[in-house]
Design an enzyme around this catalytic site. Structure first.
Site, PDB file in Angstrom:
ATOM      1  N   GLU A 123      27.447  16.744  63.236  1.00  0.00           N
ATOM      2  CA  GLU A 123      28.811  16.871  63.740  1.00  0.00           C
ATOM      3  C   GLU A 123      29.037  15.955  64.940  1.00  0.00           C
ATOM      4  OE1 GLU A 123      30.041  21.306  62.359  1.00  0.00           O
ATOM      5  OE2 GLU A 123      28.632  21.181  64.002  1.00  0.00           O
ATOM      6  N   CYS A 136      31.583  13.104  71.815  1.00  0.00           N
ATOM      7  CA  CYS A 136      30.325  13.841  71.921  1.00  0.00           C
ATOM      8  C   CYS A 136      29.538  13.588  70.644  1.00  0.00           C
ATOM      9  CB  CYS A 136      30.650  15.325  72.087  1.00  0.00           C
ATOM     10  SG  CYS A 136      29.191  16.366  72.166  1.00  0.00           S
ATOM     11  N   CYS A 143      17.940  20.845  65.746  1.00  0.00           N
ATOM     12  CA  CYS A 143      17.174  20.674  66.978  1.00  0.00           C
ATOM     13  C   CYS A 143      15.895  21.483  66.853  1.00  0.00           C
ATOM     14  CB  CYS A 143      17.994  21.173  68.172  1.00  0.00           C
ATOM     15  SG  CYS A 143      17.219  20.843  69.764  1.00  0.00           S
ATOM     16  N   CYS A 147      16.947  27.045  72.249  1.00  0.00           N
ATOM     17  CA  CYS A 147      17.620  27.660  73.383  1.00  0.00           C
ATOM     18  C   CYS A 147      18.394  28.862  72.843  1.00  0.00           C
ATOM     19  CB  CYS A 147      18.533  26.653  74.062  1.00  0.00           C
ATOM     20  SG  CYS A 147      17.595  25.209  74.631  1.00  0.00           S
ATOM     21  N   CYS A 150      22.247  28.750  72.092  1.00  0.00           N
ATOM     22  CA  CYS A 150      22.805  27.555  71.434  1.00  0.00           C
ATOM     23  C   CYS A 150      22.781  27.701  69.918  1.00  0.00           C
ATOM     24  CB  CYS A 150      22.000  26.322  71.839  1.00  0.00           C
ATOM     25  SG  CYS A 150      22.506  24.829  70.981  1.00  0.00           S
ATOM     26  N   CYS A 390      30.836  23.049  73.260  1.00  0.00           N
ATOM     27  CA  CYS A 390      29.403  22.923  73.526  1.00  0.00           C
ATOM     28  C   CYS A 390      28.611  24.005  72.837  1.00  0.00           C
ATOM     29  CB  CYS A 390      29.106  23.116  75.009  1.00  0.00           C
ATOM     30  SG  CYS A 390      29.671  21.810  76.027  1.00  0.00           S
TER      31      CYS A 390
HETATM   32  N1  SAH Z   1      19.977  19.110  73.630  1.00  0.00           N
HETATM   33  C1  SAH Z   1      20.646  18.598  74.743  1.00  0.00           C
HETATM   34  C2  SAH Z   1      22.037  18.102  74.446  1.00  0.00           C
HETATM   35  C3  SAH Z   1      22.882  18.905  73.501  1.00  0.00           C
HETATM   36  S1  SAH Z   1      23.461  20.464  74.078  1.00  0.00           S
HETATM   37  C4  SAH Z   1      20.677  19.607  75.863  1.00  0.00           C
HETATM   38  O1  SAH Z   1      20.310  20.754  75.628  1.00  0.00           O
HETATM   39  O2  SAH Z   1      21.033  19.240  76.969  1.00  0.00           O
HETATM   40  C5  SAH Z   1      24.797  20.038  75.176  1.00  0.00           C
HETATM   41  C6  SAH Z   1      25.092  21.081  76.236  1.00  0.00           C
HETATM   42  O3  SAH Z   1      25.719  22.241  75.672  1.00  0.00           O
HETATM   43  C7  SAH Z   1      23.845  21.574  76.944  1.00  0.00           C
HETATM   44  O4  SAH Z   1      24.030  21.696  78.321  1.00  0.00           O
HETATM   45  C8  SAH Z   1      23.671  22.930  76.313  1.00  0.00           C
HETATM   46  O5  SAH Z   1      22.877  23.736  77.102  1.00  0.00           O
HETATM   47  C9  SAH Z   1      25.092  23.394  76.200  1.00  0.00           C
HETATM   48  N2  SAH Z   1      25.271  24.530  75.307  1.00  0.00           N
HETATM   49  C10 SAH Z   1      24.544  24.836  74.228  1.00  0.00           C
HETATM   50  N3  SAH Z   1      25.031  25.962  73.620  1.00  0.00           N
HETATM   51  C11 SAH Z   1      26.093  26.352  74.341  1.00  0.00           C
HETATM   52  C12 SAH Z   1      27.035  27.425  74.200  1.00  0.00           C
HETATM   53  N4  SAH Z   1      26.970  28.272  73.193  1.00  0.00           N
HETATM   54  N5  SAH Z   1      28.023  27.519  75.113  1.00  0.00           N
HETATM   55  C13 SAH Z   1      28.121  26.622  76.113  1.00  0.00           C
HETATM   56  N6  SAH Z   1      27.275  25.586  76.286  1.00  0.00           N
HETATM   57  C14 SAH Z   1      26.264  25.451  75.410  1.00  0.00           C
HETATM   58 FE1  SF4 Z   2      18.608  21.907  71.301  1.00  0.00          FE
HETATM   59 FE2  SF4 Z   2      20.782  23.399  71.763  1.00  0.00          FE
HETATM   60 FE3  SF4 Z   2      18.655  23.593  73.368  1.00  0.00          FE
HETATM   61 FE4  SF4 Z   2      20.167  21.381  73.454  1.00  0.00          FE
HETATM   62  S1  SF4 Z   2      20.832  23.449  74.010  1.00  0.00           S
HETATM   63  S2  SF4 Z   2      17.911  21.501  73.401  1.00  0.00           S
HETATM   64  S3  SF4 Z   2      20.743  21.219  71.266  1.00  0.00           S
HETATM   65  S4  SF4 Z   2      18.704  24.134  71.174  1.00  0.00           S
END
Ligand code: SAH
Ligand code: SF4
Length: 412
Positions: A123, A136, A143, A147, A150, A390
């Protein structure tokens, strides 16, 4: 609004027959080395290659042409040979969704590779604002990190994106929103993508900023993301300033300094917690590279200064990390690092185990952060109605078994 474009779903069980299913490889999105190799493969003599690469570069990245016929300073004969061997295809659009706030999200299908049961999907999101437009982009399919807040993390990695697939997201977005500087010169389009009435000539850039904040951990696909950003920032083509490109990482510490040295873009760190015990849960890579090591790498980031600050992202999770004590701890933790703080209201997704902090609590948290000298830190959620915000990104790409993923780099 949801706009579903004409797309034929890939047949899931169809056995590939090489001659029919092998599409011509695309040149769109390749770096100079890739283009030179493609020219060599069709017999362009070495002494001509540099000049030819330069011509292709301008057509592909300054004009955004989608047809070899439009490359008028290349002989017809060579254009014919190029067209016989290659395409200028962008990633295929499966769906395009447009949010009420103007945010657009594309679900893109990438060409299937030998071992892949079906074509992987990623996406890309475009977020227009009054003073900028941010694209973006994704760096991996899914991934490997998990996290807990996420959505992308619930999808296991299928694979790293190629350079052309990363740059292809920029080309495709510029196609779709009519963001090529000399749109009228782009020549006869050979695809259906130019039908859209949104695609008006534009002398102003719509996409001004690129953030590597889509699917994937960009520092686990280091070389391809780096080479793609070198294409994006090349002044003879797409010409994005490195100051307007931001890589976001969950904290792959050994690759942070290397990124600064080899790609030199702006950096964002997904911090989200001020204590290791909590960050171990929210961002599990913390167990490998705890907060102190992460911040040491930030302090050593090449080129760091008050004019070039690191952005620290902090997702607001109700009752989890949003107390005022944590706001104060955050400020203390970042003391001495030229930093911006970005508070991100948690974006829920189906089945997500957290809630977004109450708005009043976010404001109180922000006030502590503001008083410490960090300006306007709350990121307004965009495109929530189309799950484009995000952490909401997740394509339905098939999850391969571990043995099949052996070729997919999962980082050190
Ligand atoms: N993997 C990288 C980049 C992609 S995520 C990283 O983790 O930095 C981009 C941003 O979105 C990161 O700061 C991540 O922590 C945040 N993010 C992920 N899931 C989210 C959610 N459900 N709500 C708000 N921010 C989120
Ligand atoms: Fe991967 Fe989502 Fe963690 Fe970024 S926030 S490292 S995309 S699992």
């Amino acid at each position: 609004m949801v706009l579903v474009l004409d797309s034929t779903p890939a047949p899931e069980n169809a056995a590939p027959t090489a001659a029919v299913t092998a599409p011509r490889p695309t040149l769109a999105g390749l770096g100079r080395e890739g283009l030179a190799a493609a020219l060599a493969a069709i017999g362009v003599p070495e002494r001509q290659r540099r000049m030819r690469v330069g011509q292709l570069w301008t057509w592909l990245y300054a004009h955004g042409v989608t047809s070899f016929d439009a490359m008028t300073d290349i002989s017809k004969e060579l254009r014919g040979r190029l067209a016989a061997a290659y395409s200028l295809d962008r990633p295929e659009i499966v769906t395009e969704q447009i949010s009420a706030d103007g945010t657009r999200k594309w679900l893109l299908r990438l060409p299937r590779r030998g071992h892949e049961a079906r074509a992987p999907e990623i996406e890309t999101v475009y977020i227009p604002e009054s003073d900028r437009g941010t694209l973006c982009i994704s760096s991996q399919v899914g991934c490997t990190l998990n996290c807990s807040f996420c959505h992308t993390g619930t999808q296991r990695l299928v694979r790293n994106l190629e350079v052309s697939e990363i740059v292809g997201q920029i080309l495709l977005a510029r196609d779709r929103i009519g963001d090529w500087p000399n749109f009228a010169d782009r020549g006869a389009p050979d695809g259906a993508e130019i039908k859209d009435t949104h695609l008006l000539p534009s002398s102003e850039r719509k996409i001004t900023n690129i953030v590597l904040m889509g699917m994937g951990e960009p520092l686990y696909n280091f070389e391809n993301v780096r080479d793609a950003m070198l294409v994006a920032s090349d002044s003879g083509g797409l010409a994005f300033s490195k100051r307007r490109i931001t890589l976001s990482t969950s904290g792959v510490v050994p690759n942070i300094a290397r990124w600064g040295e080899e790609a030199d873009t702006m950096l964002a760190i997904s911090l989200h917690a001020t204590r290791d015990d909590l960050r171990d849960v929210l961002v599990p890579i913390n167990k490998k590279y705890p907060i102190a090591e992460l911040l040491a790498a930030c302090r050593a980031y090449p080129g760091l200064s008050n004019a070039r600050r690191i952005t620290f992202e902090y997702v607001m999770l109700k009752g989890v990390n949003d107390s005022l004590a944590e706001a104060r701890a955050l400020v203390r933790l970042l003391a001495g690092i030229p930093a911006k703080i970005n508070l991100i209201p948690f974006n829920p997704w189906p089945g997500s185990p957290y809630e977004c902090s109450d708005w009043e609590q976010i404001e109180r948290f922000a006030e502590v952060v503001n008083r410490a000298g960090y300006a306007s830190p709350v990121r307004t959620p965009r495109g929530r109605d189309i799950l484009a915000a995000c952490g909401q990104l997740k394509s339905e790409s098939i999850k391969l078994r571990a043995s099949q993923r052996a070729t997919a780099a999962e980082g050190p």
